[in-house]
Design a protein around this motif. Structure first.
Motif, PDB file in Angstrom:
ATOM      1  N   SER A  25       0.858  -1.181   0.000  1.00  0.00           N
ATOM      2  CA  SER A  25       0.000   0.000   0.000  1.00  0.00           C
ATOM      3  C   SER A  25       0.899   1.239   0.000  1.00  0.00           C
ATOM      4  N   GLY A  26       0.292   2.378  -0.241  1.00  0.00           N
ATOM      5  CA  GLY A  26       1.063   3.609  -0.288  1.00  0.00           C
ATOM      6  C   GLY A  26       1.358   3.986  -1.726  1.00  0.00           C
ATOM      7  N   SER A  27       2.581   4.389  -1.989  1.00  0.00           N
ATOM      8  CA  SER A  27       2.979   4.862  -3.328  1.00  0.00           C
ATOM      9  C   SER A  27       3.268   3.679  -4.248  1.00  0.00           C
ATOM     10  N   ILE A  28       2.247   2.861  -4.431  1.00  0.00           N
ATOM     11  CA  ILE A  28       2.428   1.608  -5.165  1.00  0.00           C
ATOM     12  C   ILE A  28       2.687   1.829  -6.640  1.00  0.00           C
ATOM     13  N   PHE A  29       2.289   2.993  -7.152  1.00  0.00           N
ATOM     14  CA  PHE A  29       2.485   3.245  -8.574  1.00  0.00           C
ATOM     15  C   PHE A  29       3.964   3.384  -8.904  1.00  0.00           C
ATOM     16  N   THR A  30       4.796   3.564  -7.883  1.00  0.00           N
ATOM     17  CA  THR A  30       6.237   3.711  -8.114  1.00  0.00           C
ATOM     18  C   THR A  30       6.980   2.386  -7.986  1.00  0.00           C
ATOM     19  N   MET A  31       6.263   1.336  -7.611  1.00  0.00           N
ATOM     20  CA  MET A  31       6.921   0.050  -7.379  1.00  0.00           C
ATOM     21  C   MET A  31       7.320  -0.618  -8.668  1.00  0.00           C
ATOM     22  N   ASN A  32       8.485  -1.241  -8.647  1.00  0.00           N
ATOM     23  CA  ASN A  32       8.900  -2.050  -9.778  1.00  0.00           C
ATOM     24  C   ASN A  32       9.078  -3.484  -9.298  1.00  0.00           C
ATOM     25  N   THR A  33      10.292  -3.846  -8.942  1.00  0.00           N
ATOM     26  CA  THR A  33      10.556  -5.217  -8.526  1.00  0.00           C
ATOM     27  C   THR A  33      10.056  -5.471  -7.101  1.00  0.00           C
ATOM     28  N   MET A  34       9.431  -6.624  -6.920  1.00  0.00           N
ATOM     29  CA  MET A  34       9.047  -7.094  -5.595  1.00  0.00           C
ATOM     30  C   MET A  34       9.678  -8.465  -5.382  1.00  0.00           C
ATOM     31  N   GLY A  35       9.996  -8.748  -4.149  1.00  0.00           N
ATOM     32  CA  GLY A  35      10.669 -10.017  -3.932  1.00  0.00           C
ATOM     33  C   GLY A  35      10.601 -10.500  -2.502  1.00  0.00           C
ATOM     34  N   TRP A  36      11.245 -11.631  -2.286  1.00  0.00           N
ATOM     35  CA  TRP A  36      11.293 -12.267  -0.970  1.00  0.00           C
ATOM     36  C   TRP A  36      12.740 -12.555  -0.592  1.00  0.00           C
ATOM     37  N   TYR A  37      13.018 -12.342   0.668  1.00  0.00           N
ATOM     38  CA  TYR A  37      14.286 -12.704   1.280  1.00  0.00           C
ATOM     39  C   TYR A  37      13.967 -13.517   2.524  1.00  0.00           C
ATOM     40  N   ARG A  38      14.965 -14.191   3.057  1.00  0.00           N
ATOM     41  CA  ARG A  38      14.753 -14.927   4.300  1.00  0.00           C
ATOM     42  C   ARG A  38      15.987 -14.856   5.169  1.00  0.00           C
ATOM     43  N   GLN A  39      15.755 -14.997   6.462  1.00  0.00           N
ATOM     44  CA  GLN A  39      16.850 -14.979   7.414  1.00  0.00           C
ATOM     45  C   GLN A  39      16.636 -16.063   8.449  1.00  0.00           C
ATOM     46  N   ALA A  40      17.531 -17.033   8.437  1.00  0.00           N
ATOM     47  CA  ALA A  40      17.496 -18.113   9.412  1.00  0.00           C
ATOM     48  C   ALA A  40      18.268 -17.694  10.658  1.00  0.00           C
ATOM     49  N   PRO A  41      17.982 -18.322  11.802  1.00  0.00           N
ATOM     50  CA  PRO A  41      18.688 -17.971  13.040  1.00  0.00           C
ATOM     51  C   PRO A  41      20.203 -18.092  12.888  1.00  0.00           C
ATOM     52  N   GLY A  42      20.910 -17.051  13.257  1.00  0.00           N
ATOM     53  CA  GLY A  42      22.358 -17.070  13.195  1.00  0.00           C
ATOM     54  C   GLY A  42      22.952 -16.886  11.815  1.00  0.00           C
ATOM     55  N   LYS A  43      22.101 -16.622  10.820  1.00  0.00           N
ATOM     56  CA  LYS A  43      22.598 -16.465   9.457  1.00  0.00           C
ATOM     57  C   LYS A  43      22.219 -15.093   8.912  1.00  0.00           C
ATOM     58  N   GLU A  44      22.890 -14.723   7.838  1.00  0.00           N
ATOM     59  CA  GLU A  44      22.568 -13.457   7.192  1.00  0.00           C
ATOM     60  C   GLU A  44      21.309 -13.605   6.345  1.00  0.00           C
ATOM     61  N   ARG A  45      20.685 -12.466   6.102  1.00  0.00           N
ATOM     62  CA  ARG A  45      19.506 -12.471   5.243  1.00  0.00           C
ATOM     63  C   ARG A  45      19.947 -12.821   3.830  1.00  0.00           C
ATOM     64  N   GLU A  46      19.162 -13.694   3.161  1.00  0.00           N
ATOM     65  CA  GLU A  46      19.520 -14.096   1.813  1.00  0.00           C
ATOM     66  C   GLU A  46      18.354 -13.910   0.849  1.00  0.00           C
ATOM     67  N   PHE A  47      18.711 -13.689  -0.393  1.00  0.00           N
ATOM     68  CA  PHE A  47      17.742 -13.537  -1.468  1.00  0.00           C
ATOM     69  C   PHE A  47      17.041 -14.867  -1.726  1.00  0.00           C
ATOM     70  N   VAL A  48      15.735 -14.793  -1.950  1.00  0.00           N
ATOM     71  CA  VAL A  48      14.958 -15.978  -2.299  1.00  0.00           C
ATOM     72  C   VAL A  48      14.485 -15.897  -3.750  1.00  0.00           C
ATOM     73  N   ALA A  49      13.767 -14.842  -4.068  1.00  0.00           N
ATOM     74  CA  ALA A  49      13.228 -14.686  -5.419  1.00  0.00           C
ATOM     75  C   ALA A  49      12.742 -13.259  -5.589  1.00  0.00           C
ATOM     76  N   HIS A  50      12.677 -12.824  -6.874  1.00  0.00           N
ATOM     77  CA  HIS A  50      12.030 -11.551  -7.130  1.00  0.00           C
ATOM     78  C   HIS A  50      11.302 -11.600  -8.469  1.00  0.00           C
ATOM     79  N   ILE A  51      10.410 -10.650  -8.647  1.00  0.00           N
ATOM     80  CA  ILE A  51       9.601 -10.577  -9.855  1.00  0.00           C
ATOM     81  C   ILE A  51       9.426  -9.106 -10.214  1.00  0.00           C
ATOM     82  N   THR A  52       9.601  -8.812 -11.500  1.00  0.00           N
ATOM     83  CA  THR A  52       9.440  -7.437 -11.957  1.00  0.00           C
ATOM     84  C   THR A  52       7.964  -7.158 -12.268  1.00  0.00           C
ATOM     85  N   ARG A  53       7.676  -5.913 -12.551  1.00  0.00           N
ATOM     86  CA  ARG A  53       6.297  -5.534 -12.838  1.00  0.00           C
ATOM     87  C   ARG A  53       5.762  -6.277 -14.060  1.00  0.00           C
ATOM     88  N   ASP A  54       6.643  -6.578 -15.020  1.00  0.00           N
ATOM     89  CA  ASP A  54       6.170  -7.276 -16.223  1.00  0.00           C
ATOM     90  C   ASP A  54       6.249  -8.791 -16.089  1.00  0.00           C
TER      91      ASP A  54
END
Length: 115
Positions: A25-54
């Motif tokens: 919500s909010g300034s959604i018209f400016t959004m391009n790529t959306m994605g997911w990251y994850r962080q397991a206990p004791g580990k750094e946050r890592e990239f999972v997947a992303h998807i562009t507007r198209d």
């Protein structure tokens, strides 16, 4: 400003499935790529997947075939379908959106894979 709210996390047995959702919500018209990251206990946050507007997608190689990202631009929502879940998938999953060159993050949703 963009606000992101994740949902759909929980406890699941190994081999099970979950579907995460992230509503923007909010300034959604400016959004391009959306994605997911994850962080397991004791580990750094890592990239999972992303998807562009198209609809172009990219995945962490080790997750290809099990996880699927999709997006409904009309609902301003991105999804992550997770199948054949493993204990090592246990983590807090975060939604991220890029808008006007800035990254925005959700608060995270816990996914626990355990018998």
């Amino acid at each position: 400003q963009v606000q992101l709210v994740e949902s759909g996390g929980g406890l699941v047995q190994p081999g099970g499935s979950l579907r995460l959702s992230c509503a923007a919500s909010g300034s959604i018209f400016t959004m391009n790529t959306m994605g997911w990251y994850r962080q397991a206990p004791g580990k750094e946050r890592e990239f999972v997947a992303h998807i562009t507007r198209d609809g172009s997608t990219n995945y962490l190689n080790s997750l290809k075939g099990r996880f699927t990202i999709s997006r409904d631009n009309a609902k301003n929502t991105v999804y992550l379908q997770m199948n054949s879940l493993k204990p090592e998938d246990t983590a807090v999953y975060y939604c991220k959106a890029d808008a006007s060159g800035w990254p925005y993050w959700g608060q995270g949703t816990q996914v626990t894979v355990s018998s």
